[in-house]
Design a protein around this motif. Structure first.
Motif, PDB file in Angstrom:
ATOM      1  N   SER A 307       0.824  -1.099   0.047  1.00  0.00           N
ATOM      2  CA  SER A 307      -0.138  -0.094  -0.368  1.00  0.00           C
ATOM      3  C   SER A 307       0.989   0.770   0.305  1.00  0.00           C
ATOM      4  CB  SER A 307      -0.827  -0.084   1.185  1.00  0.00           C
ATOM      5  OG  SER A 307      -1.859  -1.055   1.042  1.00  0.00           O
ATOM      6  N   ARG A 308       2.216   1.448   0.315  1.00  0.00           N
ATOM      7  CA  ARG A 308       3.152   2.321   0.384  1.00  0.00           C
ATOM      8  C   ARG A 308       2.900   2.795  -0.839  1.00  0.00           C
ATOM      9  NH1 ARG A 308       8.000   3.592   1.812  1.00  0.00           N
ATOM     10  NH2 ARG A 308       6.886   5.654   1.775  1.00  0.00           N
ATOM     11  N   ALA A 309       2.939   1.577  -1.994  1.00  0.00           N
ATOM     12  CA  ALA A 309       3.631   2.484  -3.192  1.00  0.00           C
ATOM     13  C   ALA A 309       2.322   3.895  -3.783  1.00  0.00           C
ATOM     14  CB  ALA A 309       2.599   0.722  -4.482  1.00  0.00           C
ATOM     15  N   LEU A 310       1.364   3.217  -3.210  1.00  0.00           N
ATOM     16  CA  LEU A 310       0.362   4.382  -3.844  1.00  0.00           C
ATOM     17  C   LEU A 310       1.313   5.759  -2.734  1.00  0.00           C
ATOM     18  CD1 LEU A 310      -2.181   5.947  -5.242  1.00  0.00           C
ATOM     19  CD2 LEU A 310      -3.087   4.812  -2.673  1.00  0.00           C
ATOM     20  N   GLU A 311       1.126   5.924  -2.199  1.00  0.00           N
ATOM     21  CA  GLU A 311       1.607   6.924  -1.334  1.00  0.00           C
ATOM     22  C   GLU A 311       3.317   7.306  -1.332  1.00  0.00           C
ATOM     23  OE1 GLU A 311       3.198   5.860   3.092  1.00  0.00           O
ATOM     24  OE2 GLU A 311       1.163   5.041   3.413  1.00  0.00           O
ATOM     25  N   VAL A 312       3.997   6.676  -2.536  1.00  0.00           N
ATOM     26  CA  VAL A 312       4.826   7.312  -3.875  1.00  0.00           C
ATOM     27  C   VAL A 312       5.276   8.143  -4.385  1.00  0.00           C
ATOM     28  CG1 VAL A 312       7.330   5.907  -4.917  1.00  0.00           C
ATOM     29  CG2 VAL A 312       6.345   5.242  -2.578  1.00  0.00           C
ATOM     30  N   ALA A 313       3.509   6.612  -5.187  1.00  0.00           N
ATOM     31  CA  ALA A 313       3.479   7.850  -6.277  1.00  0.00           C
ATOM     32  C   ALA A 313       2.385   8.520  -6.288  1.00  0.00           C
ATOM     33  CB  ALA A 313       2.356   7.284  -7.508  1.00  0.00           C
ATOM     34  N   VAL A 314       2.089   9.419  -5.774  1.00  0.00           N
ATOM     35  CA  VAL A 314       1.314  10.360  -5.153  1.00  0.00           C
ATOM     36  C   VAL A 314       2.413  11.334  -4.398  1.00  0.00           C
ATOM     37  CG1 VAL A 314      -0.105  12.254  -3.166  1.00  0.00           C
ATOM     38  CG2 VAL A 314      -1.311   9.203  -4.395  1.00  0.00           C
ATOM     39  N   ALA A 315       2.875  10.887  -3.701  1.00  0.00           N
ATOM     40  CA  ALA A 315       4.714  12.266  -3.684  1.00  0.00           C
ATOM     41  C   ALA A 315       5.542  12.292  -4.755  1.00  0.00           C
ATOM     42  CB  ALA A 315       5.303  10.904  -2.632  1.00  0.00           C
ATOM     43  N   ALA A 316       5.357  11.513  -5.729  1.00  0.00           N
ATOM     44  CA  ALA A 316       6.296  11.977  -7.186  1.00  0.00           C
ATOM     45  C   ALA A 316       5.263  12.622  -7.304  1.00  0.00           C
ATOM     46  CB  ALA A 316       6.605  10.960  -7.800  1.00  0.00           C
ATOM     47  N   TYR A 317       3.947  12.926  -7.807  1.00  0.00           N
ATOM     48  CA  TYR A 317       2.837  13.697  -8.715  1.00  0.00           C
ATOM     49  C   TYR A 317       3.092  15.051  -7.641  1.00  0.00           C
ATOM     50  CZ  TYR A 317      -0.892  15.953 -10.340  1.00  0.00           C
ATOM     51  OH  TYR A 317      -1.720  17.203 -10.965  1.00  0.00           O
ATOM     52  N   GLN A 318       3.109  14.920  -6.258  1.00  0.00           N
ATOM     53  CA  GLN A 318       3.586  16.318  -5.594  1.00  0.00           C
ATOM     54  C   GLN A 318       4.814  17.432  -5.818  1.00  0.00           C
ATOM     55  OE1 GLN A 318       1.953  15.280  -2.158  1.00  0.00           O
ATOM     56  NE2 GLN A 318       0.534  16.013  -1.940  1.00  0.00           N
ATOM     57  N   ALA A 319       5.838  16.192  -5.697  1.00  0.00           N
ATOM     58  CA  ALA A 319       6.775  16.860  -6.410  1.00  0.00           C
ATOM     59  C   ALA A 319       7.169  17.450  -7.602  1.00  0.00           C
ATOM     60  CB  ALA A 319       7.871  15.671  -6.161  1.00  0.00           C
ATOM     61  N   SER A 320       6.543  16.578  -8.532  1.00  0.00           N
ATOM     62  CA  SER A 320       6.488  17.570 -10.115  1.00  0.00           C
ATOM     63  C   SER A 320       6.034  18.406 -10.593  1.00  0.00           C
ATOM     64  CB  SER A 320       5.791  15.829 -10.895  1.00  0.00           C
ATOM     65  OG  SER A 320       6.950  14.914 -10.880  1.00  0.00           O
ATOM     66  N   HIS A 321       4.384  18.628 -10.007  1.00  0.00           N
ATOM     67  CA  HIS A 321       3.658  19.863  -9.554  1.00  0.00           C
ATOM     68  C   HIS A 321       4.424  20.444  -9.057  1.00  0.00           C
ATOM     69  CE1 HIS A 321       0.172  22.105  -9.689  1.00  0.00           C
ATOM     70  NE2 HIS A 321       0.694  22.451  -8.534  1.00  0.00           N
ATOM     71  N   PHE A 322       5.236  20.378  -7.551  1.00  0.00           N
ATOM     72  CA  PHE A 322       6.308  22.297  -7.437  1.00  0.00           C
ATOM     73  C   PHE A 322       7.376  22.434  -8.440  1.00  0.00           C
ATOM     74  CE2 PHE A 322       5.094  20.127  -2.711  1.00  0.00           C
ATOM     75  CZ  PHE A 322       3.380  20.493  -2.726  1.00  0.00           C
ATOM     76  N   LEU A 323       7.660  20.954  -8.610  1.00  0.00           N
ATOM     77  CA  LEU A 323       9.604  20.983  -9.328  1.00  0.00           C
ATOM     78  C   LEU A 323       9.135  21.588 -10.754  1.00  0.00           C
ATOM     79  CD1 LEU A 323      11.861  19.082  -7.406  1.00  0.00           C
ATOM     80  CD2 LEU A 323      10.897  21.910  -7.119  1.00  0.00           C
ATOM     81  N   GLY A 324       8.657  21.091 -11.101  1.00  0.00           N
ATOM     82  CA  GLY A 324       8.427  20.728 -12.883  1.00  0.00           C
ATOM     83  C   GLY A 324       9.270  20.060 -13.625  1.00  0.00           C
ATOM     84  N   MET A 325       9.285  19.917 -14.870  1.00  0.00           N
ATOM     85  CA  MET A 325      10.389  19.330 -15.418  1.00  0.00           C
ATOM     86  C   MET A 325      11.922  20.946 -15.223  1.00  0.00           C
ATOM     87  SD  MET A 325      11.427  16.393 -16.060  1.00  0.00           S
ATOM     88  CE  MET A 325      12.015  16.545 -18.111  1.00  0.00           C
ATOM     89  N   PRO A 326      13.678  20.116 -15.390  1.00  0.00           N
ATOM     90  CA  PRO A 326      13.610  18.924 -15.174  1.00  0.00           C
ATOM     91  C   PRO A 326      13.890  18.570 -14.142  1.00  0.00           C
ATOM     92  CG  PRO A 326      15.953  20.206 -16.077  1.00  0.00           C
ATOM     93  CD  PRO A 326      14.727  21.285 -15.221  1.00  0.00           C
ATOM     94  N   GLU A 327      13.924  19.107 -13.027  1.00  0.00           N
ATOM     95  CA  GLU A 327      14.142  19.091 -11.533  1.00  0.00           C
ATOM     96  C   GLU A 327      13.261  17.090 -10.920  1.00  0.00           C
ATOM     97  OE1 GLU A 327      13.602  21.728 -12.470  1.00  0.00           O
ATOM     98  OE2 GLU A 327      15.951  22.713 -11.968  1.00  0.00           O
ATOM     99  N   CYS A 328      11.848  17.338 -11.772  1.00  0.00           N
ATOM    100  CA  CYS A 328      11.024  16.715 -10.988  1.00  0.00           C
ATOM    101  C   CYS A 328      11.837  15.083 -11.343  1.00  0.00           C
ATOM    102  CB  CYS A 328      10.088  16.567 -11.520  1.00  0.00           C
ATOM    103  SG  CYS A 328       9.335  16.720 -13.133  1.00  0.00           S
ATOM    104  N   SER A 329      12.256  14.952 -12.749  1.00  0.00           N
ATOM    105  CA  SER A 329      12.465  13.609 -13.274  1.00  0.00           C
ATOM    106  C   SER A 329      12.850  12.705 -12.270  1.00  0.00           C
ATOM    107  CB  SER A 329      14.197  13.645 -14.365  1.00  0.00           C
ATOM    108  OG  SER A 329      15.401  14.462 -13.558  1.00  0.00           O
ATOM    109  N   VAL A 330      14.371  12.825 -11.767  1.00  0.00           N
ATOM    110  CA  VAL A 330      14.539  12.259 -10.593  1.00  0.00           C
ATOM    111  C   VAL A 330      13.683  11.627  -9.824  1.00  0.00           C
ATOM    112  CG1 VAL A 330      15.161  13.667  -8.927  1.00  0.00           C
ATOM    113  CG2 VAL A 330      16.168  11.731  -8.730  1.00  0.00           C
ATOM    114  N   HIS A 331      12.570  12.461  -8.701  1.00  0.00           N
ATOM    115  CA  HIS A 331      10.738  12.090  -8.209  1.00  0.00           C
ATOM    116  C   HIS A 331      10.764  11.164  -9.187  1.00  0.00           C
ATOM    117  CE1 HIS A 331      12.370  15.377  -5.864  1.00  0.00           C
ATOM    118  NE2 HIS A 331      12.039  15.880  -6.669  1.00  0.00           N
TER     119      HIS A 331
END
Length: 442
Positions: A307-331
């Motif tokens: 169930s942590r997979a959903l937490e990781v995926a949602v966190a990656a979405y939020q990080a991508s929203h905050f930073l955008g490309m290219p920084e969010c590629s690592v998330h």
């Protein structure tokens, strides 16, 4: 015949191509066949002049403003374009007074509000009385989910139409029209190298405005050879700074790549997943689109196994929203690798799809009386809530109360696997079912 001056012609050319090519009729409008095809609901409303307040929800560049203008023209209404970014309560009231005056004179006003989600509650409430008494037909446009961004009172008075991103075929047709239409580049000898038009449509990613703006850019920067303008693939690469965008010739590659990413993660292959992820991002794909697909995968293919997979995926979405490309590629890489290595279970997906079939066939099944709410005396008199068992009152925190409709008693939708954490969920579910069976047997 009216003769135009040199300065008028020059001014026309300085108007952006996307503005010059704005569709004037439903026949010119690209895409949205699910709403505007022959016999479809929105088309019938427009052609029958029965348009009421509505909200267009969809991504940028799909024609929300254009469609509102076409509606105003077809219904012979006064059209007011209103921006939520630059307008406040004072401007709203001024426009409403003007619309009310027009109504008394027998003229209907269509008020188009772009980015209606940017209005606060007080600003949205200012529209309510005028919508209710028919002073205006409100057409709002938003890229955000109106369920969350538009007041419930206003939303209940508007019909929501979901506009979709334009298909590759829609965009290619739009670009060809721009090359042949006198409002665009019609009359000019413009030659595109093979694959350029398809690549422009792919780069636009469903956005008509981006497609036309990109076409205009490459044509204006094309190689002049006498009266001919030549647009090469190399020029397009320079103008878009996205060499890898030129992969797409038939509109399928976008879907092929996301499919490759999804299936690589499902097959627990992190190397392939990272490769396909980078292919998408370097081609200019919206990182939030990729993040949304990872969130879907987390529950569809991993689910209760981790169930942590959903937490990781949602966190990656939020990080991508905050930073955008290219920084969010690592998330996004973080999430893709985690999902690839996670134990897999599609039991949640199967559970919903199975339940959906029953729900669609049995939409009228009554809610059992014992789990109905009874906030009024009438409902209590009708035995709503009678026999309800409050699980927290028991030592086991369990009851044998039936919660499915009688016709579905004993139906099983969720069937857990032995993968990862779901194995523990399976053991607990088996103990719960055994306990309930024993109680019901007694």
């Amino acid at each position: 015949m009216e003769q135009t001056s040199f300065f008028e012609d020059k001014a026309q050319l300085e108007v952006p191509l996307a503005t010059r090519m704005r569709p004037r009729t439903l026949e010119e409008f690209a895409g949205q066949r699910h709403l505007l095809g022959e016999g479809k609901v929105l088309r019938r409303l427009i052609e029958g002049d029965r348009v009421s307040s509505m909200i267009f929800w969809g991504p940028p560049g799909v024609g929300k403003t254009t469609l509102a203008r076409i509606i105003a023209g077809r219904t012979r209404s006064h059209f007011i374009n209103f921006s939520a970014v630059t307008s406040g309560i004072k401007e709203i009231k001024q426009v409403m007074e003007q619309a009310e005056h027009s109504r008394r004179l027998g003229e209907r006003t269509i008020l188009f509000v772009d980015e209606i989600h940017r209005f606060n509650k007080a600003q949205q409430d200012a529209f309510l009385p005028y919508v209710e008494k028919g002073s205006i037909v409100l057409i709002g446009a938003t890229t955000e989910n109106p369920s969350f961004e538009v007041n419930a009172a206003l939303l209940s008075r508007c019909r929501v139409f979901v506009l979709q991103a334009l298909s590759q075929q829609d965009l290619e047709e739009l670009l060809r029209r721009a090359l042949s239409d006198p409002r665009g580049f019609g009359g000019q000898d413009i030659r595109l190298e093979e694959g350029v038009l398809e690549a422009v449509a792919s780069f636009a990613n469903g956005d008509a405005r981006t497609a036309l703006s990109t076409l205009e850019m490459v044509v204006l920067n094309g190689d002049q050879k006498g009266e001919t303008t030549l647009v090469t693939r190399e020029l397009l690469e320079q103008c878009t700074s996205r060499r890898s965008l030129l992969y797409d010739k038939n509109g399928e590659e976008h879907y092929n790549l996301i499919s490759a990413l999804h299936k690589s993660m499902r097959n627990s292959d992190p190397d392939a997943a990272v490769y396909w992820l980078s292919r998408m991002l370097e081609a200019g794909e919206d990182p939030l689109y990729v993040a949304r697909r990872l969130i879907r995968f987390a529950s569809e293919d991993v689910g209760m196994a981790d169930s942590r997979a959903l937490e990781v995926a949602v966190a990656a979405y939020q990080a991508s929203h905050f930073l955008g490309m290219p920084e969010c590629s690592v998330h996004l890489t973080h999430a893709a690798v985690y999902l690839s290595l996670a134990p897999k279970s599609n039991s949640l997906y199967v559970a919903y799809e199975t339940a959906k079939l029953d729900a669609q066939k049995m939409l009228a099944e009554p809610v059992p009386l014992q789990i109905r709410n009874a906030p009024t005396q009438l409902m209590k008199d009708l035995r709503y809530g009678e026999g309800y068992q409050y699980a927290h009152d028991t030592q086991e925190k369990l009851t044998d109360m039936e919660c499915l409709p009688d016709s579905l008693r004993g139906k099983v939708y969720y069937q857990p696997t032995d993968q990862g954490s779901e194995a523990r969920a399976k053991e607990r579910l088996e103990r719960i079912k055994a306990w309930k069976e024993e109680r019901r047997g007694n």
